[in-house]
Design a protein around this motif. Structure first.
Motif, PDB file in Angstrom:
ATOM      1  N   LEU A 137      14.773   9.783  12.731  1.00  0.00           N
ATOM      2  CA  LEU A 137      12.980   9.467  13.137  1.00  0.00           C
ATOM      3  C   LEU A 137      13.189   7.784  13.574  1.00  0.00           C
ATOM      4  N   SER A 138      12.272   7.483  14.182  1.00  0.00           N
ATOM      5  CA  SER A 138      12.237   6.056  14.840  1.00  0.00           C
ATOM      6  C   SER A 138      11.860   5.275  13.755  1.00  0.00           C
ATOM      7  N   GLY A 139      12.093   3.741  13.958  1.00  0.00           N
ATOM      8  CA  GLY A 139      11.953   2.881  12.845  1.00  0.00           C
ATOM      9  C   GLY A 139      10.153   2.837  12.632  1.00  0.00           C
ATOM     10  N   ALA A 140       9.354   3.196  13.665  1.00  0.00           N
ATOM     11  CA  ALA A 140       7.980   2.975  13.336  1.00  0.00           C
ATOM     12  C   ALA A 140       7.547   4.306  12.471  1.00  0.00           C
ATOM     13  N   MET A 141       8.210   5.463  12.696  1.00  0.00           N
ATOM     14  CA  MET A 141       7.891   6.569  11.881  1.00  0.00           C
ATOM     15  C   MET A 141       8.412   6.439  10.494  1.00  0.00           C
ATOM     16  N   LEU A 142       9.465   5.789  10.458  1.00  0.00           N
ATOM     17  CA  LEU A 142       9.846   5.670   8.979  1.00  0.00           C
ATOM     18  C   LEU A 142       9.022   4.673   8.185  1.00  0.00           C
ATOM     19  N   ASP A 143       8.595   3.657   9.005  1.00  0.00           N
ATOM     20  CA  ASP A 143       7.858   2.726   8.442  1.00  0.00           C
ATOM     21  C   ASP A 143       6.549   3.405   7.742  1.00  0.00           C
ATOM     22  N   ARG A 144       5.912   4.381   8.645  1.00  0.00           N
ATOM     23  CA  ARG A 144       4.690   5.061   8.407  1.00  0.00           C
ATOM     24  C   ARG A 144       4.926   5.997   7.175  1.00  0.00           C
ATOM     25  N   LEU A 145       6.025   6.442   7.040  1.00  0.00           N
ATOM     26  CA  LEU A 145       6.577   7.320   5.913  1.00  0.00           C
ATOM     27  C   LEU A 145       7.016   6.543   4.603  1.00  0.00           C
ATOM     28  N   ARG A 146       7.286   5.524   4.707  1.00  0.00           N
ATOM     29  CA  ARG A 146       7.890   4.815   3.499  1.00  0.00           C
ATOM     30  C   ARG A 146       6.681   4.381   2.598  1.00  0.00           C
ATOM     31  N   LEU A 147       6.946   4.521   1.380  1.00  0.00           N
ATOM     32  CA  LEU A 147       6.056   4.040   0.199  1.00  0.00           C
ATOM     33  C   LEU A 147       6.771   2.992  -0.422  1.00  0.00           C
ATOM     34  N   ASP A 148       6.093   1.856  -1.028  1.00  0.00           N
ATOM     35  CA  ASP A 148       6.712   1.220  -2.117  1.00  0.00           C
ATOM     36  C   ASP A 148       5.720   0.871  -3.058  1.00  0.00           C
ATOM     37  N   GLU A 149       6.000  -0.103  -4.048  1.00  0.00           N
ATOM     38  CA  GLU A 149       5.018  -0.272  -5.273  1.00  0.00           C
ATOM     39  C   GLU A 149       3.918  -0.657  -4.563  1.00  0.00           C
ATOM     40  N   ALA A 150       3.846  -1.681  -3.758  1.00  0.00           N
ATOM     41  CA  ALA A 150       2.688  -2.252  -3.312  1.00  0.00           C
ATOM     42  C   ALA A 150       1.659  -1.438  -2.514  1.00  0.00           C
ATOM     43  N   ARG A 151       2.455  -0.342  -1.676  1.00  0.00           N
ATOM     44  CA  ARG A 151       1.569   0.367  -0.916  1.00  0.00           C
ATOM     45  C   ARG A 151       1.034   1.397  -1.723  1.00  0.00           C
ATOM     46  N   LEU A 152       1.725   1.929  -2.854  1.00  0.00           N
ATOM     47  CA  LEU A 152       1.308   2.989  -3.610  1.00  0.00           C
ATOM     48  C   LEU A 152       0.038   2.214  -4.524  1.00  0.00           C
ATOM     49  N   SER A 153       0.083   1.047  -4.835  1.00  0.00           N
ATOM     50  CA  SER A 153      -1.059   0.246  -5.466  1.00  0.00           C
ATOM     51  C   SER A 153      -2.228   0.389  -4.831  1.00  0.00           C
ATOM     52  N   GLY A 154      -1.992   0.196  -3.338  1.00  0.00           N
ATOM     53  CA  GLY A 154      -2.835   0.186  -2.334  1.00  0.00           C
ATOM     54  C   GLY A 154      -3.562   1.535  -2.291  1.00  0.00           C
ATOM     55  N   ILE A 155      -2.864   2.529  -2.478  1.00  0.00           N
ATOM     56  CA  ILE A 155      -3.493   3.727  -2.293  1.00  0.00           C
ATOM     57  C   ILE A 155      -4.482   4.130  -3.505  1.00  0.00           C
ATOM     58  N   ALA A 156      -3.777   3.751  -4.548  1.00  0.00           N
ATOM     59  CA  ALA A 156      -4.487   4.012  -6.013  1.00  0.00           C
ATOM     60  C   ALA A 156      -5.801   3.155  -6.069  1.00  0.00           C
ATOM     61  N   ASP A 157      -5.571   1.696  -5.643  1.00  0.00           N
ATOM     62  CA  ASP A 157      -7.019   0.948  -5.492  1.00  0.00           C
ATOM     63  C   ASP A 157      -7.928   1.649  -4.273  1.00  0.00           C
ATOM     64  N   ALA A 158      -7.594   2.128  -3.473  1.00  0.00           N
ATOM     65  CA  ALA A 158      -8.524   2.762  -2.602  1.00  0.00           C
ATOM     66  C   ALA A 158      -9.133   3.952  -3.095  1.00  0.00           C
ATOM     67  N   VAL A 159      -8.343   4.888  -4.139  1.00  0.00           N
ATOM     68  CA  VAL A 159      -9.102   5.778  -4.789  1.00  0.00           C
ATOM     69  C   VAL A 159     -10.184   5.321  -5.523  1.00  0.00           C
ATOM     70  N   ASP A 160      -9.990   4.173  -6.328  1.00  0.00           N
ATOM     71  CA  ASP A 160     -10.771   3.312  -7.342  1.00  0.00           C
ATOM     72  C   ASP A 160     -12.060   3.253  -6.526  1.00  0.00           C
ATOM     73  N   GLN A 161     -11.812   2.616  -5.070  1.00  0.00           N
ATOM     74  CA  GLN A 161     -12.866   2.220  -4.259  1.00  0.00           C
ATOM     75  C   GLN A 161     -13.845   3.173  -4.013  1.00  0.00           C
ATOM     76  N   GLY A 187      14.466  11.621   6.644  1.00  0.00           N
ATOM     77  CA  GLY A 187      14.088  11.161   7.914  1.00  0.00           C
ATOM     78  C   GLY A 187      15.135  10.599   8.790  1.00  0.00           C
ATOM     79  N   GLU A 188      15.814   9.443   8.052  1.00  0.00           N
ATOM     80  CA  GLU A 188      16.770   8.632   8.509  1.00  0.00           C
ATOM     81  C   GLU A 188      17.880   9.753   8.993  1.00  0.00           C
ATOM     82  N   GLU A 189      18.025  10.663   8.300  1.00  0.00           N
ATOM     83  CA  GLU A 189      19.166  11.628   8.971  1.00  0.00           C
ATOM     84  C   GLU A 189      19.017  12.317  10.033  1.00  0.00           C
ATOM     85  N   ARG A 190      17.493  12.692  10.168  1.00  0.00           N
ATOM     86  CA  ARG A 190      16.990  13.512  11.439  1.00  0.00           C
ATOM     87  C   ARG A 190      16.933  12.490  12.678  1.00  0.00           C
TER      88      ARG A 190
END
Lengths: 429, 429
Positions: free
Chosen positions: B76-100, B71-74
């Motif tokens: 993409l805007s900062g906002a789009m890259l931010d939507r795309l990017r995962l980190d430990e915390a975001r991934l943990s949030g995704i897993a927590d949402a699945v539990d919920q 995306g950086e190579e192409r």
């Protein structure tokens, strides 16, 4: 009511789109007023409309005679002319049906559920009309009254597009209906007929996203298929009624025979009529069952095992399993147990109504849970698939889609809901 | 999970249609098994899927890094890259949402209503899954998990079509999810990703009537508009959230200010954010209210009377009344009484959420009854328009259409119903 408002043939597609946009805008304005009317006021107006239909009988029958004469001249088939033709008795039936719809209880305003959130917000889901509904139908002029009054009873505006062969009848029926509704305080534009038979008007109606909220096609397979193919507006439709009756190994002999014969032969031309009989290989009275259907005048087309049950069973082709005969013909297959029956139904059912006959409670439950159709029945004729038989009153159709409403669609299916939220100044943290 | 299953670019439209038909047929088979699974088994499988997501974190983050780099190579805007990017915390949030979602109660099997007919037929309407649901979304990889588990929780199969910029992340998330679901006994094809980024695949999915039961677009306005324009399959969509807050003459001063500022400024970019403030000409504290919004950092664009309330109010153009700003900007109009407010809302609301602030019970009831939006509120911030805030748990979206489901759509909106009829051999007279 002016029946001479046809667009001149040289009008362009844009003209037709402008025409439909105008009808839809008028419908929306009328519908917003109608939505606020009380149950009692709507009922009174519909009774007045029924009376207005009775009062206008001479005029309506005279206009209908024009349509019938034109149809005879155009060489319409006897069946089509029969659908088109009105007489005193049929017109009286139409008016009575309007009275019955008036007497149905109004779903609008019903609180579906409610809750209070920890922050004190009070939520209710409340039934409201859908809005502007387009009805596209063929030659039966009774639809003009039936569909319009169902829409209005649930607070919706209707835009009607009937078949060209019934144009005089439709305008005369609507004129009477509108007079009665207006006497009862219902806005004039709550029910409108598209004033042109230009086919482009149907396309414009089907693409009027946001202006028209739902389309209900009422007619044969080709009409419904065209509507489903062209529509951008949501469609409430049913295509085929390929209904199955599965006779389980533990079926009672008399019940199996009575239910199967009734499911096919009571009226062969309705969508709830059985088209395929599935007989379990372990059902001991299969020959007698097949014989009963044949004796009742039903032609049967079967697989090899079904043919061996009775010499009169003709061979079935692959097509037979996917055919809605709508006449005294059915396909019949012998299946090895309930799983084979479920597989056959999953592959060939049109999702309308499928039936098991059994005295085994577990098989009954498995069938009712597993078959993925709008209506699943145990130990009853599929011909009960009908809004009236379900206690819903008149229906606008039997929906085989999976969204919004399934099976017989009566007043409730012509509503949606909104969320009403009452607070005391809450802001979201 | 093979992320190299892209169709070669020379494949034809027919190939893509065959591909989608195959995915849909597999989904249907899987869904029929899933539909028969118990609440507890589905919940267990979803908890296993949440754990599998946690276990696969290193792999998912590595795959996500590929997408971000591409995306950086192409560019993409900062906002789009931010939507795309995962980190430990975001991934943990995704897993927590699945539990919920696993812990939500299962709507499938609920008896909506039941009755017994005079002839002894017993009818029940029972909630069942919709079937095969297509999800079309953009760059946020969390949708892969969020949407899939909501579908599965309600017994549906999901066919996912994510954005090309997130293709590695989506495949890695799905691989983990699928592993967990399979451990819990959910058929493998219950969740599938379209294995090509060919745009024709979206078209084929949108036209797969009968094979796909509903499409949910998740993304910006242009995606949703394209889906609504091309789809033949029913679409559950929301386009704009042009939400109004009407300050009635009898509004409490503090409440009006707090609700209006929260409705716009808490988060300016969500669909439930206020876009237009309507101030009653008889509301005595209008200048103070407008001042509070301006002081909070909101740009206001107003009609002449609104401009006279505060010099900082800029002139509004006609377009402003139909604009979803999604930033710290709002339009403001002074209206003469509740009827003028209702007219403005009828003309300009997108049917999402509209609010009145008043201490007059009659005005409150008139507003809640008359405004024809999915959500109507009194004395609360429109930012409460959210499935979680409504107590529904996670939502697949907020629907502004009028068919099937409106407002926050959670598990119940991902179900439909069937009629179960139990008889004792009844035939129809």
């Amino acid at each position: 009511m002016n029946t001479q408002t046809e667009l001149a043939p040289e009008k362009t597609e844009t003209d037709v789109e402008t025409l439909i946009a105008g009808l839809a805008a008028d419908a929306r304005t009328a519908q917003r007023k109608l939505a606020q009317m009380s149950d009692a006021d709507k009922a009174t107006a519909l009774h007045l409309a029924a009376q207005a239909l009775r009062d206008a009988a001479p005029k309506i029958l005279a206009e209908n005679a024009k349509d019938v004469a034109a149809g005879e001249e155009r060489g319409l088939s006897g069946a089509m002319l029969d659908r088109l033709r009105l007489d005193e008795a049929r017109l009286s039936g139409i008016a009575d049906a309007v009275d019955q719809v008036a007497d149905l209880s109004d779903p609008v305003g019903e609180v579906i559920d409610s809750s209070e959130r920890p922050n004190g917000l009070k939520l209710s889901r409340v039934r409201v009309p859908i809005g502007v509904i387009g009805i596209i139908y063929e030659s039966r002029p009774n639809v003009t009254a039936d569909a319009a009054v169902l829409c209005v009873r649930a607070g919706n505006a209707a835009i009607l597009r009937g078949g060209s062969e019934a144009v005089h009848s439709n305008h005369a029926i609507l004129a009477a209906l509108s007079k009665g509704l207006a006497e009862g305080g219902i806005p004039e534009k709550a029910v409108q007929l598209v004033p042109t038979q230009d086919r482009a008007a149907v396309g414009a109606l089907l693409r009027a996203t946001g202006a028209v909220d739902m389309i209900v096609p009422r007619g044969g397979k080709s009409l419904v298929a065209r509507v489903q193919d062209e529509a951008r507006v949501p469609v409430l439709a049913h295509l085929d009624g390929i209904c199955h009756t599965y006779i389980h190994s533990a079926a009672d002999k008399d019940m199996a025979e009575q239910v199967a014969v009734n499911a096919k032969m009571r009226r062969t031309g309705i969508c709830g009529a059985m088209e395929t009989l599935l007989v379990d290989a372990s059902y001991p009275e299969a020959s007698a069952l097949v014989g009963k259907l044949l004796d009742a005048g039903c032609e049967l087309r079967g697989d090899g095992r079904a043919q061996s049950l009775d010499k009169r069973v003709l061979p079935a082709t692959d097509e037979d399993w996917d055919t809605e005969y709508l006449e005294a013909v059915a396909s019949v297959a012998v299946v090895d147990g309930i799983d084979a029956a479920l597989s056959h139904i999953a592959e060939h059912s049109s999702g309308h109504t499928d039936v098991i006959v059994t005295s085994d409670a577990e098989a009954e439950q498995t069938f009712l849970n597993s078959v993925d159709s709008a209506i699943v029945m145990a130990n009853a004729s599929s011909q009960f698939a009908d809004g009236g038989e379900f206690g819903l009153g008149a229906e606008i159709g039997i929906a085989t889609g999976r969204i919004h409403a399934r099976g017989p669609v009566a007043l409730e299916g012509l509503t949606t809901y909104k969320w009403q939220v009452r607070g005391t100044g809450q802001t979201r943290p």
